[in-house]
Design a protein around this motif. Structure first.
Motif, PDB file in Angstrom:
ATOM      1  N   ILE A  13      26.953  50.183 -29.634  1.00 59.45           N
ATOM      2  CA  ILE A  13      26.239  48.952 -29.278  1.00 59.45           C
ATOM      3  C   ILE A  13      25.577  49.149 -27.930  1.00 59.45           C
ATOM      4  O   ILE A  13      26.238  49.392 -26.921  1.00 59.45           O
ATOM      5  CB  ILE A  13      27.206  47.747 -29.231  1.00 59.45           C
ATOM      6  CG1 ILE A  13      27.993  47.650 -30.547  1.00 59.45           C
ATOM      7  CG2 ILE A  13      26.425  46.457 -28.976  1.00 59.45           C
ATOM      8  CD1 ILE A  13      29.101  46.611 -30.511  1.00 59.45           C
ATOM      9  N   LYS A  17      19.853  44.988 -28.942  1.00 59.33           N
ATOM     10  CA  LYS A  17      19.370  43.612 -29.129  1.00 59.33           C
ATOM     11  C   LYS A  17      17.884  43.456 -28.816  1.00 59.33           C
ATOM     12  O   LYS A  17      17.229  42.566 -29.325  1.00 59.33           O
ATOM     13  CB  LYS A  17      20.191  42.631 -28.302  1.00 59.33           C
ATOM     14  CG  LYS A  17      19.915  42.664 -26.833  1.00 59.33           C
ATOM     15  CD  LYS A  17      20.548  41.471 -26.129  1.00 59.33           C
ATOM     16  CE  LYS A  17      20.277  41.605 -24.645  1.00 59.33           C
ATOM     17  NZ  LYS A  17      21.093  40.760 -23.815  1.00 59.33           N
ATOM     18  N   ALA A  58      28.578  49.898 -25.408  1.00 59.39           N
ATOM     19  CA  ALA A  58      27.848  50.430 -24.243  1.00 59.39           C
ATOM     20  C   ALA A  58      26.670  49.506 -23.964  1.00 59.39           C
ATOM     21  O   ALA A  58      25.539  49.941 -23.820  1.00 59.39           O
ATOM     22  CB  ALA A  58      27.374  51.858 -24.526  1.00 59.39           C
TER      23      ALA A  58
HETATM   24  C1  LIG Z   1      16.754  48.226  -9.224  1.00 62.91           C
HETATM   25  C2  LIG Z   1      17.780  49.173  -9.772  1.00 62.91           C
HETATM   26  C3  LIG Z   1      17.868  50.470  -9.292  1.00 62.91           C
HETATM   27  C4  LIG Z   1      18.804  51.369  -9.807  1.00 62.91           C
HETATM   28  N1  LIG Z   1      18.806  52.653  -9.346  1.00 62.91           N
HETATM   29  C5  LIG Z   1      19.674  53.561  -9.876  1.00 62.91           C
HETATM   30  C6  LIG Z   1      19.650  54.917  -9.456  1.00 62.91           C
HETATM   31  O1  LIG Z   1      18.838  55.323  -8.606  1.00 62.91           O
HETATM   32  N2  LIG Z   1      20.535  55.793 -10.021  1.00 62.91           N
HETATM   33  C7  LIG Z   1      21.436  55.386 -10.961  1.00 62.91           C
HETATM   34  O2  LIG Z   1      22.218  56.197 -11.436  1.00 62.91           O
HETATM   35  N3  LIG Z   1      21.471  54.099 -11.393  1.00 62.91           N
HETATM   36  C8  LIG Z   1      20.618  53.188 -10.864  1.00 62.91           C
HETATM   37  N4  LIG Z   1      20.658  51.873 -11.298  1.00 62.91           N
HETATM   38  C9  LIG Z   1      21.682  51.473 -12.256  1.00 62.91           C
HETATM   39  C10 LIG Z   1      21.327  51.921 -13.669  1.00 62.91           C
HETATM   40  O3  LIG Z   1      20.074  51.387 -14.030  1.00 62.91           O
HETATM   41  C11 LIG Z   1      22.380  51.440 -14.664  1.00 62.91           C
HETATM   42  O4  LIG Z   1      23.675  51.737 -14.203  1.00 62.91           O
HETATM   43  C12 LIG Z   1      22.203  52.101 -16.025  1.00 62.91           C
HETATM   44  O5  LIG Z   1      20.890  51.919 -16.496  1.00 62.91           O
HETATM   45  C13 LIG Z   1      23.194  51.540 -17.000  1.00 62.91           C
HETATM   46  O6  LIG Z   1      22.913  52.023 -18.278  1.00 62.91           O
HETATM   47  P1  LIG Z   1      23.546  51.304 -19.534  1.00 62.91           P
HETATM   48  O7  LIG Z   1      23.093  52.067 -20.722  1.00 62.91           O
HETATM   49  O8  LIG Z   1      24.992  51.085 -19.303  1.00 62.91           O
HETATM   50  O9  LIG Z   1      22.922  49.835 -19.472  1.00 62.91           O
HETATM   51  P2  LIG Z   1      21.540  49.239 -20.001  1.00 62.91           P
HETATM   52  O10 LIG Z   1      20.396  50.123 -19.743  1.00 62.91           O
HETATM   53  O11 LIG Z   1      21.476  47.854 -19.468  1.00 62.91           O
HETATM   54  O12 LIG Z   1      21.745  49.233 -21.564  1.00 62.91           O
HETATM   55  C14 LIG Z   1      22.528  48.302 -22.248  1.00 62.91           C
HETATM   56  C15 LIG Z   1      21.763  47.909 -23.500  1.00 62.91           C
HETATM   57  O13 LIG Z   1      22.577  47.060 -24.290  1.00 62.91           O
HETATM   58  C16 LIG Z   1      21.769  46.089 -24.880  1.00 62.91           C
HETATM   59  N5  LIG Z   1      22.612  44.954 -25.250  1.00 62.91           N
HETATM   60  C17 LIG Z   1      23.198  44.044 -24.435  1.00 62.91           C
HETATM   61  N6  LIG Z   1      23.898  43.154 -25.153  1.00 62.91           N
HETATM   62  C18 LIG Z   1      23.742  43.510 -26.456  1.00 62.91           C
HETATM   63  C19 LIG Z   1      24.217  42.965 -27.679  1.00 62.91           C
HETATM   64  N7  LIG Z   1      24.991  41.859 -27.697  1.00 62.91           N
HETATM   65  N8  LIG Z   1      23.869  43.565 -28.843  1.00 62.91           N
HETATM   66  C20 LIG Z   1      23.074  44.681 -28.826  1.00 62.91           C
HETATM   67  N9  LIG Z   1      22.602  45.226 -27.700  1.00 62.91           N
HETATM   68  C21 LIG Z   1      22.937  44.648 -26.530  1.00 62.91           C
HETATM   69  C22 LIG Z   1      20.746  45.761 -23.808  1.00 62.91           C
HETATM   70  O14 LIG Z   1      19.565  45.188 -24.369  1.00 62.91           O
HETATM   71  C23 LIG Z   1      20.497  47.123 -23.177  1.00 62.91           C
HETATM   72  O15 LIG Z   1      19.383  47.783 -23.726  1.00 62.91           O
HETATM   73  C24 LIG Z   1      19.710  50.952 -10.805  1.00 62.91           C
HETATM   74  C25 LIG Z   1      19.647  49.645 -11.297  1.00 62.91           C
HETATM   75  C26 LIG Z   1      18.682  48.753 -10.802  1.00 62.91           C
HETATM   76  C27 LIG Z   1      18.622  47.366 -11.355  1.00 62.91           C
END
Ligand SMILES: Cc1cc2nc3c(=O)[nH]c(=O)nc-3n(C[C@H](O)[C@H](O)[C@H](O)COP(=O)(O)OP(=O)(O)OC[C@H]3O[C@@H](n4cnc5c(N)ncnc54)[C@H](O)[C@@H]3O)c2cc1C
Lengths: 379, 97
Positions: free
Chosen positions: A10, A36, A200
């Protein structure tokens, strides 16, 4: 719709995509990614693309070091840009220099090659910088950056070519659990039965898990960022102004991306505030006299998904079989994604962990009060 | 016309061929095309290219407008020199952290 799959993931952010990538690499292709919105639409496409291992807990350091081994392999295999351009912390206060001396000592114990450098050395690496107010810098040559768009999209393309499916605009509502076993994901478009289920979904994980009877302590912390138009390469390292905890990075495409701290309450929806532009320009114009002449192209907001100890939740659930969690990256999920993908694939396939200390990052640590400890919190 | 010579996005130098190839690869919404090709990420912020890309997508795939996922417009709507933000007006709050 009722679908059947071996693995349901997810969330198609960088974390979900990397988990899928390490699974297909081991021949597991029967995977469905449930997203989503569209892939990357959460934090992953909003990030500053910075990558480093210079952290202050063994857990972070070891996970990031493994990631830094994997980034060049992934970059070559999937055809996106990654470069070890370094980080420099800019220090203008004596007490910060003293603190960083201790941090550098800690890094050396873990073979992270940071070092204290002089303002002159900073100027060699960042030729146009004004070092008037600086006492010293901390240089991390192992740190770097990658193209966050192609890192996700190219890797996802690879995973799809190997047979994984991606359901976009499909929202997971809850996980169906019977006899302490995760069995299926209920979505707004139907039920997906799976042998293993991986959550995730960034902050979205909290609600999905809550609807399934599992508590996870996550907070969504609003963050602001801006980027200028693209310019020719001017300096390589990401710079952090330690006294304001603000950073500037010339991303691989050429734009200068600035992040600076605004007062925000967790779990509120951020709005664009013009004050942010004043703040970012004020901090960095002191260092660069050309900055006022760059053109600001875009300003956006996003979230850091925080946990109580600012470390992610990675691994299987302790009581519910076949349920795995990878979220709460507290602002560092992009850089860590490769090693998280690898570790999660190892948990799922019952293999030995390539980073043994990752076992400290399971959700159960919060119930047991075993928070991850840091020697100092920085960056 | 030769799709390699038709420019869809002038800021980021994206041709019609790039766009058609990307659509064939499965990039079938504007949000994904924006990150994959950088279409709409340059100084015009997508004013011209995204609309063009939208109509090509619609023609090729018969999607309705909703499914195209038109990216959000981010401020400032037009690139603006940072020097306008050097001196905050008196009423600006939250400047000190
Ligand atoms: C301004 C900014 C700068 C950053 N800079 C850095 C950096 O320089 N280096 C670094 O390592 N990190 C950085 N980060 C942090 C980094 O962006 C995140 O830690 C990382 O993208 C997390 O990845 P993820 O896959 O866990 O989350 P996400 O990319 O948020 O993915 C989660 C996905 O789950 C989906 N989702 C949510 N709920 C549901 C549901 N109920 N059903 C189906 N899908 C769902 C969402 O739509 C999303 O696409 C930064 C963040 C920000 C905001």
């Amino acid at each position: 719709m009722v679908m059947k799959t071996r693995i349901a993931i997810i969330g198609a952010g960088i974390i979900g995509v990397m988990i899928a990538r390490f699974l297909v690499e081991k021949g597991v292709n029967d995977i469905v990614l449930i997203e989503k919105n569209y892939p990357g639409s959460g934090g992953s496409f909003r990030c500053a693309t910075g990558i480093r291992a210079s952290f202050t807990s063994p857990e972070h350091v070891e996970m990031m070091k493994r990631s830094i081994e994997l980034w060049p392999i992934l970059s070559e295999k999937h055809g996106f840009t990654y470069r070890r351009d370094g980080y420099i912390w800019l220090l203008s206060e004596e007490e910060h220099v003293e603190m960083f001396k201790k941090i550098v000592e800690f890094h050396h114990r873990y073979a992270v090659p940071t070092k204290i450098i002089t303002p002159e050395e900073i100027k060699e690496m960042v030729p146009t910088i004004n070092t008037e107010n600086l006492l010293a810098g901390v240089y991390d040559p192992l740190a770097g950056k990658a193209d966050c768009f192609r890192a996700l999209l190219n890797t996802l393309e690879y995973v799809k070519n190997k047979g994984a499916k991606v359901l976009t605009r499909t929202k997971a509502e809850k996980i169906i659990i019977k006899d302490s076993r995760a069995q299926a994901v209920e979505t707004n478009k139907g039920v997906i039965e799976a042998e293993k289920i991986i959550v995730a979904a960034g902050y979205g994980s909290k609600k999905i898990l809550k609807n399934s009877g599992v508590d996870i302590p996550l907070e969504n912390l609003p963050k602001h960022a801006l980027i200028t138009e693209a310019y020719k390469p001017l300096f390589k390292p990401l710079l952090i102004d330690w006294s304001t905890a603000s950073y500037i990075i010339q991303v691989l495409h050429g734009g200068f991306l600035i992040g600076a701290n605004m007062k925000e309450k967790p779990d509120t929806i951020p709005v664009n505030r013009i004050e942010y532009l004043y703040l970012a320009v004020k901090i960095w114009s002191k260092y660069f006299k050309w900055l006022p002449y760059t053109r600001i192209l875009r300003y956006w907001t996003g979230y850091y998904v925080m946990t109580p100890d600012h470390h992610p939740v990675i691994g299987p659930h302790s009581r519910i079989e076949n349920l795995y969690i990878a979220t709460g990256f507290s602002g560092h999920g992009f850089m860590m994604a490769p090693s998280v993908g690898e570790i999660m694939s190892q948990y799922i396939l019952g293999e030995k962990l390539s980073v043994p200390i990752a076992k400290n990052l399971k959700l159960e640590r919060f119930e047991k009060g075993k928070y991850v400890k840091e020697i100092a919190i920085f960056g | 016309m030769d799709p390699e010579k038709v420019i869809i996005c002038r800021c980021e130098n994206v041709t019609l061929k790039d766009l058609l190839d990307a659509i064939d690869k499965g990039y079938t919404d504007l949000e994904s095309l924006k990150r994959y090709l950088r279409i709409g990420m340059g100084p015009c912020q997508g004013k011209y290219c995204l609309i063009l890309a939208a109509s090509i997508l619609r023609r090729r795939l018969g999607k309705n407008y909703d499914e195209l996922l038109l990216p959000k417009n981010r401020p400032p709507l037009k690139p603006i020199e940072a020097y306008y933000f050097l001196k905050p007006p008196k009423e600006a709050k939250d400047l000190e952290v």
